[in-house]
Scaffold this active site. Structure first.
Site, PDB file in Angstrom:
ATOM      1  N   LYS A 268       0.845  -1.204   0.000  1.00 38.35           N
ATOM      2  CA  LYS A 268       0.000   0.000   0.000  1.00 38.35           C
ATOM      3  C   LYS A 268       0.873   1.243   0.000  1.00 38.35           C
ATOM      4  O   LYS A 268       0.633   2.181  -0.766  1.00 38.35           O
ATOM      5  CB  LYS A 268      -0.893   0.021   1.245  1.00 38.35           C
ATOM      6  CG  LYS A 268      -2.088  -0.882   1.160  1.00 38.35           C
ATOM      7  CD  LYS A 268      -2.839  -0.881   2.475  1.00 38.35           C
ATOM      8  CE  LYS A 268      -3.901  -1.955   2.456  1.00 38.35           C
ATOM      9  NZ  LYS A 268      -4.500  -2.214   3.763  1.00 38.35           N
TER      10      LYS A 268
ATOM     11  N   GLN B 188      -4.978  -1.367   9.619  1.00 34.81           N
ATOM     12  CA  GLN B 188      -4.853  -2.707   9.034  1.00 34.81           C
ATOM     13  C   GLN B 188      -5.456  -3.754   9.975  1.00 34.81           C
ATOM     14  O   GLN B 188      -5.113  -3.806  11.159  1.00 34.81           O
ATOM     15  CB  GLN B 188      -3.365  -3.007   8.774  1.00 34.81           C
ATOM     16  CG  GLN B 188      -3.105  -4.320   8.098  1.00 34.81           C
ATOM     17  CD  GLN B 188      -3.657  -4.397   6.668  1.00 34.81           C
ATOM     18  OE1 GLN B 188      -3.596  -3.430   5.917  1.00 34.81           O
ATOM     19  NE2 GLN B 188      -4.216  -5.525   6.319  1.00 34.81           N
TER      20      GLN B 188
ATOM     21  N   ASP C 244     -11.398   2.943   3.919  1.00 35.35           N
ATOM     22  CA  ASP C 244     -11.739   1.521   3.835  1.00 35.35           C
ATOM     23  C   ASP C 244     -13.266   1.331   3.809  1.00 35.35           C
ATOM     24  O   ASP C 244     -13.756   0.223   3.611  1.00 35.35           O
ATOM     25  CB  ASP C 244     -11.165   0.781   5.055  1.00 35.35           C
ATOM     26  CG  ASP C 244     -10.167  -0.292   4.649  1.00 35.35           C
ATOM     27  OD1 ASP C 244     -10.028  -0.516   3.442  1.00 35.35           O
ATOM     28  OD2 ASP C 244      -9.553  -0.897   5.548  1.00 35.35           O
TER      29      ASP C 244
END
Ligand code: NDP
Length: 287
Positions: A49, A93, A116
């Site tokens: 990422k 994460q 997200d």
């Protein structure tokens, strides 16, 4: 002939489009990624990422915290990132170490920076048809589908899986595209028969090659979200397979995503797209 949907190429093109837009911006979008602990798969994913964020010209902020980080320390970091004008996207994460409450951490993220798309606010906005940020993998599925079928009006879509991360948001987005959507799950009766009604079949189950060739309606578009590691042909070697039996389904389908190289590469590209979207809204630039 069946079209094999090249998610890798589509994602590369998407990143190029994003990079071109970012190049024209005076201020650069910033994406903060928070990694707690030492999960090896998460470390690889976070590194990917960060690399791709920089490659499209955005600013990457990496926060690597020790496994023993407390809930309040993590939430305090999220609060700082919420307030930081250089940060436009925040991603924590998952999975988090067991002593941490992921739901509470996600709830602490500002919905405007929730790239997200996992906060309850953004999930609610999606259901209500309001502007928000949608989860990256479902967005990737929809962008691939849109490229093949610009107008999905009236098509039957079957989504196998009802997770908050994939199944439910994909179903909502297909509904917004005017599909007639059925969401299947582990309690669904006659799944093969239901799948055979689908013009668009999305498999997000987590069961290797569960969807058989005879479940697929001839000509259907099959989107395989599954990523399953199974034993390979050679002893001691593993390989990745999807939730769809690709070899059997591909000859029947009109178009199908392979695993790997289908939906997988779209996820990070869509994260970058969401970061750019969040940036434009936070900086009051027009979409
Ligand atoms: P979850 O385990 O959260 O959800 C799986 C869903 O599948 C559940 O709704 C479950 O039903 C349903 N299911 C399980 N068994 C059956 C069955 N026999 N018949 C019908 N439905 C069944 O998984 P995720 O949604 O998080 O992920 C799904 C897959 O997608 C996984 O392989 C994952 O690795 C992959 N994935 C890939 C990503 C990418 O970047 N490409 C990103 C995220 C996930 P019930 O609710 O009844 O239990």
């Amino acid at each position: 002939m069946t079209r094999i949907i090249d998610g890798k190429a589509f994602a590369a093109q998407l990143r190029e489009t994003i990079a071109a837009e970012v190049a024209g911006l005076a201020k650069k979008p910033g994406l903060a990624v928070v990694l707690v602990g030492e999960d090896p798969a998460s470390k690889v994913y976070v590194a990917n990422k960060a690399r791709q964020t920089v490659e499209v010209g955005m600013v990457s902020f990496e926060h690597r915290l020790p496994a023993q980080t407390t809930q309040s320390e993590l939430e305090a970091l999220v609060a700082r990132l919420n307030a930081d004008p250089e940060v436009h996207g925040i991603l924590v994460q998952l999975p988090l170490p067991k002593h941490l409450n992921a739901e509470q951490v996600i709830a602490a993220i500002s919905p405007e920076k929730d790239v997200d798309g996992l906060t309850v606010v953004n999930a609610g906005r999606l259901v209500a048809g309001l502007e928000g940020l949608v989860p990256c993998t479902p967005l990737g599925c929809i962008l691939l589908l849109e490229s093949l079928i610009p107008d999905m009006t009236g098509l039957n879509a079957v989504v196998i899986g009802r997770s908050h991360l994939v199944g439910k948001p994909v179903a909502q987005m297909l509904l917004q595209k005017n599909c007639t959507v059925t969401v299947a799950h582990s309690k669904t009766r006659d799944l093969p028969g239901l799948c055979r009604t689908a013009d668009i079949l999305v498999a997000a189950v987590g069961r290797p090659e569960m969807v058989k060739g005879e479940w697929v309606k001839p000509g259907a578009v099959v989107i395989d979200v599954g990523i399953n590691r199974v034993a390979g042909r050679e002893p001691g070697k593993t390989k990745l397979v999807g939730d769809v039996d690709f070899a059997a389904a591909a000859p029947v389908a009109g178009a199908i995503t392979p695993v790997p190289g289908g939906v997988g590469p779209m996820t990070i590209a869509c994260l970058l797209r969401n970061t750019l979207t969040a940036f434009k809204r936070l900086e009051n630039l027009h979409n």
